[in-house]
Write a protein that holds these residues in place. Structure first.
Motif, PDB file in Angstrom:
ATOM      1  N   GLY A 126       0.863  -1.093   0.150  1.00 23.95           N
ATOM      2  CA  GLY A 126      -0.029  -0.085   0.180  1.00 23.95           C
ATOM      3  C   GLY A 126       0.808   1.253   0.173  1.00 23.95           C
ATOM      4  N   LEU A 127       0.221   2.239   0.444  1.00 24.31           N
ATOM      5  CA  LEU A 127       1.127   3.584   0.407  1.00 24.31           C
ATOM      6  C   LEU A 127       2.392   3.644   1.347  1.00 24.31           C
ATOM      7  CD1 LEU A 127      -1.846   6.365   0.172  1.00 24.31           C
ATOM      8  CD2 LEU A 127      -0.480   5.250  -1.561  1.00 24.31           C
ATOM      9  N   ALA A 128       2.329   2.819   2.433  1.00 28.39           N
ATOM     10  CA  ALA A 128       3.508   2.846   3.487  1.00 28.39           C
ATOM     11  C   ALA A 128       4.675   2.039   2.713  1.00 28.39           C
ATOM     12  CB  ALA A 128       2.992   2.452   4.650  1.00 28.39           C
ATOM     13  N   GLY A 129       4.258   0.805   2.381  1.00 22.55           N
ATOM     14  CA  GLY A 129       4.867   0.077   1.957  1.00 22.55           C
ATOM     15  C   GLY A 129       5.671   0.599   0.779  1.00 22.55           C
ATOM     16  N   LEU A 130       5.013   1.046  -0.304  1.00 20.92           N
ATOM     17  CA  LEU A 130       5.618   1.319  -1.496  1.00 20.92           C
ATOM     18  C   LEU A 130       6.625   2.770  -1.276  1.00 20.92           C
ATOM     19  CD1 LEU A 130       2.541   0.970  -3.825  1.00 20.92           C
ATOM     20  CD2 LEU A 130       4.628  -0.304  -4.098  1.00 20.92           C
ATOM     21  N   THR A 131       6.113   3.520  -0.725  1.00 21.74           N
ATOM     22  CA  THR A 131       6.818   4.738  -0.258  1.00 21.74           C
ATOM     23  C   THR A 131       8.351   4.449   0.095  1.00 21.74           C
ATOM     24  OG1 THR A 131       4.970   6.021   0.129  1.00 21.74           O
ATOM     25  CG2 THR A 131       6.984   7.167   1.094  1.00 21.74           C
ATOM     26  N   ASN A 132       8.037   3.761   1.571  1.00 24.09           N
ATOM     27  CA  ASN A 132       9.455   2.965   1.851  1.00 24.09           C
ATOM     28  C   ASN A 132      10.397   2.238   0.659  1.00 24.09           C
ATOM     29  OD1 ASN A 132       9.829   2.892   4.927  1.00 24.09           O
ATOM     30  ND2 ASN A 132       7.943   2.153   4.839  1.00 24.09           N
ATOM     31  N   ALA A 133       9.598   1.454   0.123  1.00 23.71           N
ATOM     32  CA  ALA A 133      10.476   0.826  -1.128  1.00 23.71           C
ATOM     33  C   ALA A 133      11.355   1.937  -1.912  1.00 23.71           C
ATOM     34  CB  ALA A 133       9.723  -0.080  -1.692  1.00 23.71           C
ATOM     35  N   ILE A 134      10.496   2.902  -2.444  1.00 23.02           N
ATOM     36  CA  ILE A 134      10.965   3.934  -3.374  1.00 23.02           C
ATOM     37  C   ILE A 134      12.278   4.305  -2.609  1.00 23.02           C
ATOM     38  CG2 ILE A 134      10.348   6.093  -4.612  1.00 23.02           C
ATOM     39  CD1 ILE A 134       7.489   4.786  -4.787  1.00 23.02           C
ATOM     40  N   LEU A 135      12.116   4.906  -1.567  1.00 24.50           N
ATOM     41  CA  LEU A 135      12.892   5.696  -0.834  1.00 24.50           C
ATOM     42  C   LEU A 135      14.230   4.978  -0.710  1.00 24.50           C
ATOM     43  CD1 LEU A 135      10.873   7.906   1.635  1.00 24.50           C
ATOM     44  CD2 LEU A 135      12.064   8.783  -0.242  1.00 24.50           C
ATOM     45  N   LEU A 136      14.118   3.605  -0.063  1.00 26.63           N
ATOM     46  CA  LEU A 136      15.108   3.137   0.218  1.00 26.63           C
ATOM     47  C   LEU A 136      15.995   2.512  -0.955  1.00 26.63           C
ATOM     48  CD1 LEU A 136      13.430   0.691   2.687  1.00 26.63           C
ATOM     49  CD2 LEU A 136      15.407   2.147   3.351  1.00 26.63           C
ATOM     50  N   ALA A 137      15.345   2.260  -2.274  1.00 29.13           N
ATOM     51  CA  ALA A 137      15.852   1.841  -3.474  1.00 29.13           C
ATOM     52  C   ALA A 137      16.679   3.261  -4.221  1.00 29.13           C
ATOM     53  CB  ALA A 137      14.696   1.507  -4.396  1.00 29.13           C
ATOM     54  N   LYS A 138      16.051   4.226  -3.817  1.00 32.12           N
ATOM     55  CA  LYS A 138      16.641   5.545  -4.613  1.00 32.12           C
ATOM     56  C   LYS A 138      17.950   5.879  -3.596  1.00 32.12           C
ATOM     57  CE  LYS A 138      12.779   8.416  -6.297  1.00 32.12           C
ATOM     58  NZ  LYS A 138      13.329   9.257  -7.298  1.00 32.12           N
ATOM     59  N   ALA A 139      18.004   5.175  -2.278  1.00 33.04           N
ATOM     60  CA  ALA A 139      19.347   5.501  -1.808  1.00 33.04           C
ATOM     61  C   ALA A 139      20.135   4.346  -1.970  1.00 33.04           C
ATOM     62  CB  ALA A 139      18.855   5.587  -0.278  1.00 33.04           C
TER      63      ALA A 139
END
Ligand SMILES: Cc1cc2nc3c(=O)[nH]c(=O)nc-3n(C[C@H](O)[C@H](O)[C@H](O)COP(=O)(O)OP(=O)(O)OC[C@H]3O[C@@H](n4cnc5c(N)ncnc54)[C@H](O)[C@@H]3O)c2cc1C
Length: 377
Positions: free
Chosen positions: A12-25
């Motif tokens: 959902g929004l929490a999981g996907l936001t975490n995923a994007i930020l961590l992958a970007k880093a």
């Protein structure tokens, strides 16, 4: 077996936001979602503008392209007494079907491994590594585990979380619809909150000339009525605005999306070393929105701290401590107020009094709007 730096349960929004930020880093991330995108969720689909700068910084341009700006608020009592006011911060309307799908694609583009139709059923932790098993008996491992599986799921029972064993009174129902000619005009930029006996429903525009109508009521109300149709006919439609929606709209789903056992009870932020995020950490009443902004914001706070830890700038204990204190600072009080105001709205008498008094005393309007929006992050 491949080892991931971070595993995320729930897309959902929490999981996907975490995923994007961590992958970007530059982190190696895997995310499990039990459904297949795109799919509908029970949600009012009004997102507070507090999320806008952050979502734009991630490159979520679907908001520019498809969403509808919502700047006016209408509150009605079960009898149809009306209160209207501008929303200072405001928000936008877009379906979760579109938004979550967009974020999932963005996560993939940034290198996240996304496994759809994968329901995680067991979690074990040994020597600082998490071992996960799916319903298809596949096994995965990761150093850090984020649980972002929403308000209530099989894993809450697996983890024996306290709130899971307390029955919850609330059900949620959602439709997408197109309106013909409503008797009561509903401007494009308006979000309405229509009350009825023991419940309320949000009504606002989303993309492609569609509307979302999503309501929350009690199991008891449904039991008394017998079924959803009778509940809508005999209880919801006593509010003339809701009656108007039911009589003058074209419903786009074959049947309503329904969820039950919605709980607003306090939850824990950690289960051992598992980091809870979004609704898994605590759910705000839709009335006091706004859960989507909280899911996104809590994910931002969490992943920023995980990145510091993985970059060896802080220990894992410090990462947990920072997350806890920032989460409490931003959300604890909001959730508590939400639980209290929720009680108020169950009563037809009290909601009538509230609408009438807010019409007389503008400061009440200000409080209502302030309580339903957070600060830009
Ligand atoms: C009736 C109602 C109306 C609402 N209206 C609004 C609104 O208008 N505005 C607003 O801001 N908020 C609203 N909310 C709240 C909002 O929907 C939530 O706060 C938000 O969706 C939380 O996001 P999340 O990522 O934490 O959880 P979710 O969006 O629920 O995502 C969790 C995901 O985890 C997946 N999952 C669960 N278990 C597993 C498993 N074991 N393995 C793999 N995947 C799993 C689920 O399939 C799901 O996709 C509303 C809520 C309700 C109930």
């Amino acid at each position: 077996m491949e080892l991931y730096e971070v595993a995320i349960i729930g897309g959902g929004l929490a999981g996907l936001t975490n995923a994007i930020l961590l992958a970007k880093a530059g982190k190696k991330v895997i995310l499990f979602e039990k459904n297949q995108y795109p799919f509908h969720r029970v949600c009012g689909e009004y997102i507070s503008n507090e999320t806008l700068p952050f979502l734009e910084s991630l490159g979520v341009d679907i908001i520019q392209q498809k969403s509808i700006s919502l700047t006016q608020f209408r509150l009605t009592s079960p009898k149809g007494t009306t209160l209207e006011m501008p929303l200072d911060l405001g928000g936008f309307g877009i379906s979760r079907y579109e938004l979550d799908f967009f974020l999932m694609e963005l996560a993939k583009k940034n290198g996240v491994t996304i496994l759809e139709k994968t329901n995680i059923t067991s979690i074990k932790e040994k020597n600082n590594t998490f071992f996960l098993t799916s319903n298809a008996h596949q096994k995965y491992q990761a150093n850090i585990l984020i649980a972002a599986y929403g308000k209530r799921a099989n894993l809450d029972q697996y983890l024996r979380r306290d709130f899971f064993y307390k029955r919850s009174a609330y059900i949620g129902v959602k439709y997408h619809l197109k309106v013909n000619h409503l008797k009561y005009e509903h401007p494009k930029e308006m979000i309405a909150l229509h009350n009825f006996s023991y419940g309320y429903g949000g009504f606002s525009r989303i993309e492609d000339d569609k509307y979302c109508f999503c309501y929350l009521s009690t199991r008891e109300n449904l039991k008394k009525s017998g079924d959803i149709l009778s509940l809508e006919k005999n209880i919801l439609s006593k509010n003339p605005y809701i009656k108007d929606i039911f009589e003058n709209s074209y419903f786009l789903f074959d049947k309503p999306k329904v969820i039950n056992e919605i709980t607003f009870a306090p939850k824990t932020l950690f289960e051992g070393n598992i980091l809870m995020c979004g609704d898994t950490a605590g759910m705000i009443t839709p009335l006091c929105g706004n859960g989507m902004a909280m899911a996104i914001h809590s994910a931002k706070i969490l992943s920023e701290n995980i990145i510091l830890h993985l970059d060896k700038k802080i220990s894992f204990e410090q990462c947990k401590q920072n997350y806890l204190s920032e989460w409490n600072k931003n959300f604890k009080q909001r959730l508590k107020i939400g639980r209290n105001i929720q009680r108020f709205f169950g009563s037809p008498f009290l909601s009538e009094v509230l609408v009438k008094s807010a019409n007389l005393f503008p400061f009440i309007k200000k409080i209502l709007v302030k309580q339903s929006h957070g600060k830009v992050f």
